[in-house]
Design a protein around this motif. Structure first.
Motif, PDB file in Angstrom:
ATOM      1  N   GLY A 313      12.856  -6.825  44.145  1.00 56.34           N
ATOM      2  CA  GLY A 313      13.748  -7.286  44.918  1.00 56.34           C
ATOM      3  C   GLY A 313      15.385  -6.558  45.220  1.00 56.34           C
ATOM      4  N   THR A 314      15.400  -7.445  46.526  1.00 58.00           N
ATOM      5  CA  THR A 314      17.392  -6.502  46.716  1.00 58.00           C
ATOM      6  C   THR A 314      17.780  -7.730  46.519  1.00 58.00           C
ATOM      7  OG1 THR A 314      16.352  -6.744  49.050  1.00 58.00           O
ATOM      8  CG2 THR A 314      15.785  -5.002  47.394  1.00 58.00           C
ATOM      9  N   ILE A 315      19.257  -7.735  46.138  1.00 55.32           N
ATOM     10  CA  ILE A 315      20.553  -8.339  46.607  1.00 55.32           C
ATOM     11  C   ILE A 315      21.855  -7.817  47.672  1.00 55.32           C
ATOM     12  CG2 ILE A 315      21.949  -9.716  45.720  1.00 55.32           C
ATOM     13  CD1 ILE A 315      21.283  -9.740  43.255  1.00 55.32           C
ATOM     14  N   GLU A 316      21.905  -7.624  49.414  1.00 55.11           N
ATOM     15  CA  GLU A 316      22.622  -6.932  50.040  1.00 55.11           C
ATOM     16  C   GLU A 316      23.976  -7.887  50.074  1.00 55.11           C
ATOM     17  OE1 GLU A 316      21.824  -5.832  54.307  1.00 55.11           O
ATOM     18  OE2 GLU A 316      20.790  -4.290  52.995  1.00 55.11           O
ATOM     19  N   LEU A 317      25.196  -7.430  49.642  1.00 58.15           N
ATOM     20  CA  LEU A 317      26.231  -7.937  50.168  1.00 58.15           C
ATOM     21  C   LEU A 317      27.362  -7.859  51.250  1.00 58.15           C
ATOM     22  CD1 LEU A 317      28.092 -10.147  48.995  1.00 58.15           C
ATOM     23  CD2 LEU A 317      28.800  -9.142  47.357  1.00 58.15           C
ATOM     24  N   ASN A 318      27.691  -8.096  52.520  1.00 58.73           N
ATOM     25  CA  ASN A 318      28.497  -6.861  53.334  1.00 58.73           C
ATOM     26  C   ASN A 318      27.545  -5.309  53.417  1.00 58.73           C
ATOM     27  OD1 ASN A 318      30.580  -8.164  54.092  1.00 58.73           O
ATOM     28  ND2 ASN A 318      31.822  -7.919  51.913  1.00 58.73           N
ATOM     29  N   GLY A 319      26.431  -6.062  53.588  1.00 59.49           N
ATOM     30  CA  GLY A 319      25.345  -4.362  54.121  1.00 59.49           C
ATOM     31  C   GLY A 319      25.223  -3.881  52.818  1.00 59.49           C
ATOM     32  N   LYS A 320      26.000  -3.622  51.776  1.00 56.72           N
ATOM     33  CA  LYS A 320      25.904  -2.990  50.293  1.00 56.72           C
ATOM     34  C   LYS A 320      24.828  -3.438  49.326  1.00 56.72           C
ATOM     35  CE  LYS A 320      28.909  -0.768  47.207  1.00 56.72           C
ATOM     36  NZ  LYS A 320      30.045  -0.033  46.699  1.00 56.72           N
ATOM     37  N   GLN A 321      23.643  -3.001  48.682  1.00 54.91           N
ATOM     38  CA  GLN A 321      22.903  -3.092  48.046  1.00 54.91           C
ATOM     39  C   GLN A 321      23.120  -3.464  46.469  1.00 54.91           C
ATOM     40  OE1 GLN A 321      19.218  -1.815  47.663  1.00 54.91           O
ATOM     41  NE2 GLN A 321      18.312  -2.447  49.861  1.00 54.91           N
ATOM     42  N   ILE A 322      23.886  -4.512  45.642  1.00 57.00           N
ATOM     43  CA  ILE A 322      24.281  -4.617  44.545  1.00 57.00           C
ATOM     44  C   ILE A 322      23.361  -4.764  43.256  1.00 57.00           C
ATOM     45  CG2 ILE A 322      26.897  -5.493  45.829  1.00 57.00           C
ATOM     46  CD1 ILE A 322      26.204  -7.837  45.079  1.00 57.00           C
ATOM     47  N   GLN A 323      22.056  -5.252  43.618  1.00 62.93           N
ATOM     48  CA  GLN A 323      21.647  -5.616  42.437  1.00 62.93           C
ATOM     49  C   GLN A 323      21.698  -4.717  40.954  1.00 62.93           C
ATOM     50  OE1 GLN A 323      20.422  -4.499  45.375  1.00 62.93           O
ATOM     51  NE2 GLN A 323      18.379  -3.283  44.818  1.00 62.93           N
ATOM     52  N   SER A 324      22.316  -3.155  41.087  1.00 55.69           N
ATOM     53  CA  SER A 324      22.748  -2.564  39.661  1.00 55.69           C
ATOM     54  C   SER A 324      23.460  -2.480  39.521  1.00 55.69           C
ATOM     55  CB  SER A 324      21.453  -1.390  40.425  1.00 55.69           C
ATOM     56  OG  SER A 324      20.531  -1.098  40.410  1.00 55.69           O
ATOM     57  N   ALA A 325      24.806  -2.957  40.995  1.00 58.01           N
ATOM     58  CA  ALA A 325      25.990  -2.559  40.669  1.00 58.01           C
ATOM     59  C   ALA A 325      26.858  -3.381  39.033  1.00 58.01           C
ATOM     60  CB  ALA A 325      27.088  -3.130  42.185  1.00 58.01           C
ATOM     61  N   PRO A 326      27.802  -2.476  38.621  1.00 64.52           N
ATOM     62  CA  PRO A 326      29.018  -3.343  37.794  1.00 64.52           C
ATOM     63  C   PRO A 326      29.071  -4.294  38.255  1.00 64.52           C
ATOM     64  CG  PRO A 326      29.268  -1.185  38.332  1.00 64.52           C
ATOM     65  CD  PRO A 326      27.512  -1.227  39.003  1.00 64.52           C
ATOM     66  N   ILE A 327      29.545  -5.604  37.414  1.00 65.83           N
ATOM     67  CA  ILE A 327      30.490  -7.041  37.789  1.00 65.83           C
ATOM     68  C   ILE A 327      32.162  -6.021  38.720  1.00 65.83           C
ATOM     69  CG2 ILE A 327      31.498  -9.014  37.231  1.00 65.83           C
ATOM     70  CD1 ILE A 327      29.683  -8.938  34.576  1.00 65.83           C
ATOM     71  N   ARG A 328      32.640  -5.429  38.262  1.00 67.28           N
ATOM     72  CA  ARG A 328      34.099  -5.208  38.802  1.00 67.28           C
ATOM     73  C   ARG A 328      33.458  -4.715  40.390  1.00 67.28           C
ATOM     74  NH1 ARG A 328      38.769  -2.216  37.970  1.00 67.28           N
ATOM     75  NH2 ARG A 328      38.669  -3.896  35.849  1.00 67.28           N
ATOM     76  N   GLU A 329      32.700  -3.929  40.389  1.00 67.70           N
ATOM     77  CA  GLU A 329      31.945  -3.255  42.024  1.00 67.70           C
ATOM     78  C   GLU A 329      31.874  -4.390  42.404  1.00 67.70           C
ATOM     79  OE1 GLU A 329      28.554  -0.727  43.832  1.00 67.70           O
ATOM     80  OE2 GLU A 329      29.560   0.080  41.986  1.00 67.70           O
ATOM     81  N   ARG A 330      30.926  -5.126  42.552  1.00 67.29           N
ATOM     82  CA  ARG A 330      30.363  -6.609  42.680  1.00 67.29           C
ATOM     83  C   ARG A 330      31.623  -7.426  43.479  1.00 67.29           C
ATOM     84  NH1 ARG A 330      24.532  -8.639  40.524  1.00 67.29           N
ATOM     85  NH2 ARG A 330      23.856  -6.571  39.458  1.00 67.29           N
ATOM     86  N   THR A 331      32.549  -7.245  42.155  1.00 68.57           N
ATOM     87  CA  THR A 331      33.761  -8.787  42.853  1.00 68.57           C
ATOM     88  C   THR A 331      34.712  -7.310  43.415  1.00 68.57           C
ATOM     89  OG1 THR A 331      34.113  -9.142  40.668  1.00 68.57           O
ATOM     90  CG2 THR A 331      35.696  -9.083  41.505  1.00 68.57           C
ATOM     91  N   LEU A 332      34.361  -6.106  44.214  1.00 68.88           N
ATOM     92  CA  LEU A 332      35.608  -5.204  44.829  1.00 68.88           C
ATOM     93  C   LEU A 332      34.930  -5.254  46.068  1.00 68.88           C
ATOM     94  CD1 LEU A 332      37.153  -2.707  42.386  1.00 68.88           C
ATOM     95  CD2 LEU A 332      38.330  -4.449  43.841  1.00 68.88           C
TER      96      LEU A 332
END
Length: 511
Positions: A313-332
């Protein structure tokens, strides 16, 4: 009515703070006596003294009219005192029976544990008090409500007739809360006496005979519950008039900020806890995921925040897919997180509060420059936040995280996250363990974030909070969305039926 417990002029000091200041308290035989107060008012400290976990610096305790010295919980147990703690004291890989008899195992020849006799006794106790449990089930496999029953049976197995419940409904569903109130009344009919520590005025009105109110370690008064309104008790507790309903205008949601599609997440047992879940959360709304604890909420939160790997599946935040992103990147990218387990994910308990308040911002100016921390700026920033959110501690920003009460730890985490003003704030049980004054303030802060055009993704087990705060409610059942409703047009009964799987609601078609 006979007085079974009398605590006279109890004073308890910790470094820099007086937790109990000349407190007197009594419990009559056959009553439910509520203990009400703000976070850090001294309620749990007073009951910890009665249970032998702390020793009073001054004062006397009488049990059944006789002076006693309660040196430890073992002494308290011998005096017939039992305590159900806010965080249950159970061994998760042992069975219900093994947990109940732990330390008081019945023996047969050659010192062997007589498990059959223990199980028979527990079945008799559970039948007598209406506490249905499976004696052979492992703790890790039963619900939170069932775990609480095990804690109550632990007390009864030890012949306790003075029962202390510390925030017993903090993690229960509305149905489980009603069951617990019924169980308490049954215990009273059987000759027990109960002390109920709670923040919930509705439950005090439902169950208690008398209520003693503490504020900043001192007794404000003891009232007859039947003759005192919730508003009067709230005002005694916080020293001012409190609003029970957060003032908020209708939401004005705009574009989608969080888009979840076909999300699958496994739990710790490698079983699917989230099954092909779809959700859209819009800017300018408080979107609540509600459900009975253990239906996939924790796994969903961890997947969104980067604490758990997803299966598909996918998780999109602010138009950007973050399902594989590290925590710092999600925070920013604009994500904030008030975690449901404040000790495990919210604080570094051995850091001081100045350090805890900058965990996600320490690399920004003026807190640091060229990689070097600015101690003065950090202290000032943290002290300001603690004052703004009324985080009480003995040494201010220099206090060690673990030295604060649970409610003040929670307020500190909320202060840190709301200060950052993230575009999507995941708030998991944000007011768990908070008093009514703090809840009012936190709710106002969350509504203010919504009104800035940010989104709040709320996870709450408190039905009152769900209905009071949310604009849109998605009910989760066994890892799937059972229905999505408007908070203004639903009610506790409809939500309860969806939460239990008895009824399905409307789920929109997702692209």
């Amino acid at each position: 009515m006979d007085t079974i417990v009398e605590m006279k002029h109890i004073t308890k000091r910790f470094p820099g703070i007086i937790a109990n200041n000349d407190v007197s308290f009594s419990l009559r035989k056959g009553e439910i006596h509520a203990l009400l107060g703000e976070n850090g008012a001294g309620k749990s400290t007073l009951m910890s003294i009665l249970f032998g976990m702390y020793q009073a610096d001054e004062g006397e305790i009488y049990i059944r009219g006789k002076p006693v010295h309660i040196a430890n919980p073992y002494t308290a147990t011998k005096l017939g005192i039992g305590m159900v703690h806010q965080h249950f004291k159970l061994v998760h890989n042992l069975t219900v029976t093994e947990n109940i008899i732990l330390g008081m195992e019945p023996r047969k020849s050659f010192g062997r544990i007589d498990m059959a006799s223990a199980q028979k006794n527990i079945e008799a106790l559970s039948t007598r008090y209406g506490l249905a449990v499976d004696p052979s089930a492992k703790i890790e496999d039963i619900t939170v409500g069932m775990q609480q029953r095990v804690e109550i049976l632990k007390m009864l197995y030890r012949n306790a007739d003075i029962l202390i419940f510390d925030e017993p409904t903090a993690v229960l569903t509305p149905q489980e809360i009603s069951e617990l109130m019924h169980i308490m009344r049954r215990l009273i009919e059987e000759g027990k006496s109960i002390i109920l520590i709670t923040h919930k005025l509705k439950e005090i009105k439902m169950a208690a005979d008398r209520c003693t109110i503490l504020r900043r370690g001192a007794v404000i008064g003891t009232v007859q519950v039947a003759d005192t309104s919730e508003e009067q008790m709230a005002e005694m507790m916080v020293g001012r008039t409190v609003s029970f309903k957060v003032p908020k205008k209708p939401s004005e949601p705009t574009d989608i900020i969080l888009k979840i599609r076909n999300l699958c997440v496994k739990n710790n047992k490698q079983l699917l806890a989230i099954k092909n879940l779809n959700l859209d959360v819009k800017r300018g709304e408080i979107f609540c995921v509600a459900g009975i604890d253990g239906n996939g909420q924790s796994e969903l939160i961890e997947a969104l925040t980067g604490l758990r790997k997803i299966e598909s599946g996918t998780i999109e935040l602010n138009g950007k897919q973050i399902q594989s992103a590290p925590i710092r990147e999600r925070t920013l990218t604009g994500l904030g997180h008030i975690p449901e387990d404040r000790h495990k994910y919210g604080l570094v308990l051995d850091f001081n509060m100045a350090e805890n308040m900058i965990l996600q911002t320490y690399f920004n100016e003026p807190l640091s420059k060229h990689g070097i921390l600015n101690a003065e700026a950090i202290h000032r920033h943290s002290q300001d936040l603690m004052e703004q959110f009324d985080v009480r501690s003995s040494l201010g920003a220099l206090s060690i995280g673990r030295s604060l009460s649970g409610g003040n730890q929670q307020k500190a985490i909320i202060a840190r996250e709301i200060y950052r003003s993230p575009q999507l704030l995941i708030a998991a049980q944000p007011t768990r363990g908070l008093d009514i004054g703090a809840i009012e303030y936190i709710h106002r802060c969350l509504v203010a974030e919504r009104d800035k055009g940010h989104a709040i993704l709320l996870f709450s087990l408190e039905m009152e909070e769900v209905l009071n705060l949310a604009d849109t409610i998605a009910v989760i059942y066994e890892g799937e969305i059972a229905g999505i409703v408007n908070a203004d047009t639903t009610n506790e009964n409809e939500l309860g039926l969806m939460m239990s799987g008895s009824q399905k609601g409307v789920v929109p078609d997702y692209e």
